[in-house]
Write a protein that holds these residues in place. Structure first.
Motif, PDB file in Angstrom:
ATOM      1  N   ILE B  31      19.755  41.826 -12.208  1.00 23.90           N
ATOM      2  CA  ILE B  31      20.784  40.934 -11.643  1.00 23.90           C
ATOM      3  C   ILE B  31      21.210  41.450 -10.268  1.00 23.90           C
ATOM      4  O   ILE B  31      21.338  40.686  -9.310  1.00 23.90           O
ATOM      5  CB  ILE B  31      22.008  40.849 -12.583  1.00 23.90           C
ATOM      6  CG1 ILE B  31      21.633  40.123 -13.865  1.00 23.90           C
ATOM      7  CG2 ILE B  31      23.170  40.129 -11.913  1.00 23.90           C
ATOM      8  CD1 ILE B  31      22.751  40.033 -14.857  1.00 23.90           C
ATOM      9  N   GLU B  32      21.396  42.767 -10.184  1.00 28.39           N
ATOM     10  CA  GLU B  32      21.816  43.402  -8.926  1.00 28.39           C
ATOM     11  C   GLU B  32      20.800  43.110  -7.830  1.00 28.39           C
ATOM     12  O   GLU B  32      21.178  42.762  -6.703  1.00 28.39           O
ATOM     13  CB  GLU B  32      21.946  44.916  -9.182  1.00 28.39           C
ATOM     14  CG  GLU B  32      22.423  45.741  -8.036  1.00 28.39           C
ATOM     15  CD  GLU B  32      23.902  45.572  -7.730  1.00 28.39           C
ATOM     16  OE1 GLU B  32      24.201  45.088  -6.639  1.00 28.39           O
ATOM     17  OE2 GLU B  32      24.737  45.908  -8.592  1.00 28.39           O
ATOM     18  N   LEU B  35      20.995  39.475  -6.779  1.00 34.83           N
ATOM     19  CA  LEU B  35      22.244  39.228  -6.056  1.00 34.83           C
ATOM     20  C   LEU B  35      22.145  39.745  -4.621  1.00 34.83           C
ATOM     21  O   LEU B  35      22.571  39.068  -3.670  1.00 34.83           O
ATOM     22  CB  LEU B  35      23.390  39.915  -6.801  1.00 34.83           C
ATOM     23  CG  LEU B  35      24.814  39.567  -6.383  1.00 34.83           C
ATOM     24  CD1 LEU B  35      25.102  38.094  -6.593  1.00 34.83           C
ATOM     25  CD2 LEU B  35      25.822  40.384  -7.189  1.00 34.83           C
ATOM     26  N   ARG B  36      21.569  40.922  -4.470  1.00 32.59           N
ATOM     27  CA  ARG B  36      21.440  41.503  -3.121  1.00 32.59           C
ATOM     28  C   ARG B  36      20.514  40.663  -2.257  1.00 32.59           C
ATOM     29  O   ARG B  36      20.745  40.476  -1.070  1.00 32.59           O
ATOM     30  CB  ARG B  36      20.925  42.943  -3.228  1.00 32.59           C
ATOM     31  CG  ARG B  36      22.054  43.924  -3.541  1.00 32.59           C
ATOM     32  CD  ARG B  36      21.528  45.248  -3.953  1.00 32.59           C
ATOM     33  NE  ARG B  36      20.829  45.935  -2.885  1.00 32.59           N
ATOM     34  CZ  ARG B  36      19.967  46.923  -3.090  1.00 32.59           C
ATOM     35  NH1 ARG B  36      19.716  47.322  -4.320  1.00 32.59           N
ATOM     36  NH2 ARG B  36      19.379  47.522  -2.093  1.00 32.59           N
ATOM     37  N   LEU B  38      20.043  37.427  -2.584  1.00 29.61           N
ATOM     38  CA  LEU B  38      20.825  36.221  -2.240  1.00 29.61           C
ATOM     39  C   LEU B  38      21.810  36.514  -1.112  1.00 29.61           C
ATOM     40  O   LEU B  38      21.929  35.731  -0.163  1.00 29.61           O
ATOM     41  CB  LEU B  38      21.609  35.759  -3.476  1.00 29.61           C
ATOM     42  CG  LEU B  38      21.002  34.676  -4.335  1.00 29.61           C
ATOM     43  CD1 LEU B  38      21.853  34.458  -5.563  1.00 29.61           C
ATOM     44  CD2 LEU B  38      20.904  33.377  -3.551  1.00 29.61           C
ATOM     45  N   GLU B  39      22.515  37.654  -1.241  1.00 30.81           N
ATOM     46  CA  GLU B  39      23.504  38.031  -0.213  1.00 30.81           C
ATOM     47  C   GLU B  39      22.819  38.199   1.136  1.00 30.81           C
ATOM     48  O   GLU B  39      23.322  37.748   2.169  1.00 30.81           O
ATOM     49  CB  GLU B  39      24.200  39.352  -0.610  1.00 30.81           C
ATOM     50  CG  GLU B  39      25.282  39.171  -1.658  1.00 30.81           C
ATOM     51  CD  GLU B  39      25.853  40.489  -2.172  1.00 30.81           C
ATOM     52  OE1 GLU B  39      26.991  40.489  -2.629  1.00 30.81           O
ATOM     53  OE2 GLU B  39      25.151  41.517  -2.129  1.00 30.81           O
ATOM     54  N   PHE B  42      21.699  34.836   2.528  1.00 33.70           N
ATOM     55  CA  PHE B  42      22.874  34.061   2.972  1.00 33.70           C
ATOM     56  C   PHE B  42      23.397  34.608   4.297  1.00 33.70           C
ATOM     57  O   PHE B  42      23.729  33.838   5.210  1.00 33.70           O
ATOM     58  CB  PHE B  42      23.979  34.134   1.913  1.00 33.70           C
ATOM     59  CG  PHE B  42      25.151  33.270   2.238  1.00 33.70           C
ATOM     60  CD1 PHE B  42      25.102  31.898   2.027  1.00 33.70           C
ATOM     61  CD2 PHE B  42      26.310  33.806   2.794  1.00 33.70           C
ATOM     62  CE1 PHE B  42      26.181  31.094   2.335  1.00 33.70           C
ATOM     63  CE2 PHE B  42      27.390  33.014   3.103  1.00 33.70           C
ATOM     64  CZ  PHE B  42      27.319  31.641   2.874  1.00 33.70           C
ATOM     65  N   ARG B  45      21.058  33.461   6.965  1.00 37.25           N
ATOM     66  CA  ARG B  45      21.239  32.026   7.237  1.00 37.25           C
ATOM     67  C   ARG B  45      22.466  31.810   8.119  1.00 37.25           C
ATOM     68  O   ARG B  45      22.421  31.076   9.093  1.00 37.25           O
ATOM     69  CB  ARG B  45      21.406  31.296   5.906  1.00 37.25           C
ATOM     70  CG  ARG B  45      21.174  29.804   6.002  1.00 37.25           C
ATOM     71  CD  ARG B  45      21.228  29.185   4.629  1.00 37.25           C
ATOM     72  NE  ARG B  45      22.423  28.353   4.494  1.00 37.25           N
ATOM     73  CZ  ARG B  45      22.780  27.755   3.387  1.00 37.25           C
ATOM     74  NH1 ARG B  45      22.090  27.927   2.282  1.00 37.25           N
ATOM     75  NH2 ARG B  45      23.845  26.994   3.345  1.00 37.25           N
ATOM     76  N   GLU B  49      22.612  30.250  11.881  1.00 38.63           N
ATOM     77  CA  GLU B  49      23.461  29.101  12.219  1.00 38.63           C
ATOM     78  C   GLU B  49      24.367  29.417  13.402  1.00 38.63           C
ATOM     79  O   GLU B  49      24.547  28.598  14.309  1.00 38.63           O
ATOM     80  CB  GLU B  49      24.298  28.693  11.007  1.00 38.63           C
ATOM     81  CG  GLU B  49      23.515  27.792  10.065  1.00 38.63           C
ATOM     82  CD  GLU B  49      24.208  27.581   8.738  1.00 38.63           C
ATOM     83  OE1 GLU B  49      25.404  27.931   8.631  1.00 38.63           O
ATOM     84  OE2 GLU B  49      23.552  27.090   7.812  1.00 38.63           O
TER      85      GLU B  49
END
Lengths: 341, 60
Positions: B31-32, B35-36, B38-39, B42, B45, B49
């Motif tokens: 999970i860690e 999550l990392r 994804l972080e 993001f 991204r 932007e």
């Protein structure tokens, strides 16, 4: 008191290292130490032999315990002339002569020995097995025996569960002052993880109660008060999930969690002490249990150290879970706001 | 099987408990890692932007 210092140290090490870099950051040290403390504490709590005196053995035998405690025999504790064995407290009993007695005699010339024995009478035992005493031995707790090992899991889970609810209350108050998303998410995550810990403490307690008191649930005041506590926090989650306006949701749930924190302290520290119950620390209890009792027979350094290792392990596990849940919630919030924009 | 349980009850309990811990730790590590990732994506991204907006502002 030294043992209280060990407990506080265990919690402080766990929470300090776990929180060190901040709860919203990944920490490799936190993960590695969680594994280290949990594995070390579990291993020591489960395989260390439980040893006592001949009195403990006789009492355990009378109570019909399935697994009798080891008896600690100091070096030179066997007397061949009158075929007696002396335990660590100085009590001397007569032993039935057999080949195990001879082996114990040979072993105990220089070494501390642990013996397994059946009681023939209050003055005579038959030795059935022996080992050289390992460096780590747990003390025998009357009426608990081997069941005492679950204490190293049940009690830290319950304590960390309560600490989680205190953290929820602190961050809810901080949210009400600062109105920050971070405080709200930490409060919510802590309640979430704290409830998981409390449920696990409740289940492990139920298993312990089944073997010690006869039933999984005994209508004991602490069992009831913790059940009520879980219902209060179930209310917190239901309340939070049913309010769609985020600002109102955060403000109401923070107010609720602040009051729930005060209720938690009352339900854990005050209510069970006002009534007669099976748990240690109740109104009719003369001691406050093997963990907190300041009496001489409950002061054992090995037990305190293993207990504090488990406290450190569970505190680290709590901070790791708290970090994962908080970061997930903050990320979800940021993703939602990006998608809306 | 039951004979083993009777002979080494503590070792069996230890084995089961450590197996549970190992499973839980591996699950958390997985999970860690996700999550990392994804972080990280993001954050990238958001950075893209911001720089795109900066370029657009300059051209207009």
């Amino acid at each position: 008191m030294m043992k209280y210092a060990y407990y506080i140290l265990g919690i402080l090490v766990g929470l300090g290292i776990g929180w060190g870099k901040g709860i919203i950051h990944f920490s490799r040290l936190r993960s590695v130490l969680t594994v280290f403390f949990l594995f070390l504490g579990t291993t020591l709590a489960i395989i260390s032999p439980i040893a006592g005196t001949f009195n403990d053995l006789i009492r355990a035998n009378l109570q019909g315990e399935k697994i009798l405690p080891w008896v600690l025999v100091p070096p030179q504790g066997v007397n061949v002339q009158d075929s007696t064995v002396q335990d660590i407290s100085g009590q001397r009993v007569k032993a039935v002569l057999n080949h195990t007695f001879n082996a114990v005699m040979a072993n105990s010339i220089q070494k501390t020995t642990l013996i397994k024995a059946h009681t023939k009478s209050n003055e005579e035992v038959e030795i059935t097995d022996y080992i050289t005493a390992p460096p780590i031995i747990l003390p025998h707790i009357p009426s608990l025996g081997e069941k005492a090992r679950i204490m190293f899991f049940h009690v830290p889970l319950a304590w960390i569960g309560f600490i989680a609810y205190v953290i929820t209350m602190i961050f809810s108050i901080r949210f009400l002052i600062a109105k920050s998303d971070y405080h709200d998410r930490v409060a919510y995550s802590s309640a979430y993880v704290g409830t998981a810990f409390t449920v696990l403490a409740y289940l492990s307690g139920a298993i312990w109660a089944r073997f010690n008191w006869g039933h999984f649930f005994n209508w004991d005041m602490r069992e009831l008060s913790v059940l009520l506590l879980l219902l209060i926090y179930a209310g917190y989650f239901i309340l939070r999930s049913n309010i769609t306006n985020e600002q109102i949701q955060q403000r109401i749930s923070a107010t609720y969690a602040t009051i729930a924190g005060i209720a938690a302290a009352f339900l854990i520290f005050i209510l069970p002490r006002l009534t007669i119950s099976l748990h240690p620390g109740s109104k009719d209890d003369t001691t406050i249990g093997p963990i907190l009792s300041p009496q001489q027979d409950a002061l054992d350094v090995t037990k305190a150290v293993i207990f504090s290792l488990m406290l450190a392990g569970f505190s680290l596990l709590f901070t790791w879970l708290l970090s994962i849940v908080t970061r997930y919630m903050l990320l979800k919030k940021r993703l939602d706001s990006t998608n809306h924009a | 099987m039951l004979k083993i349980l009777e002979l080494y009850p503590n070792y069996i309990v230890l084995l089961v408990t450590l197996a549970i811990w190992t499973g839980m730790i591996l699950f958390l590590a997985q999970i860690e890692r996700r999550l990392r990732k994804l972080e990280h994506s993001f954050a990238e991204r958001t950075q893209t932007e911001i720089s795109e907006e900066g370029t657009r502002d300059k051209t207009t």
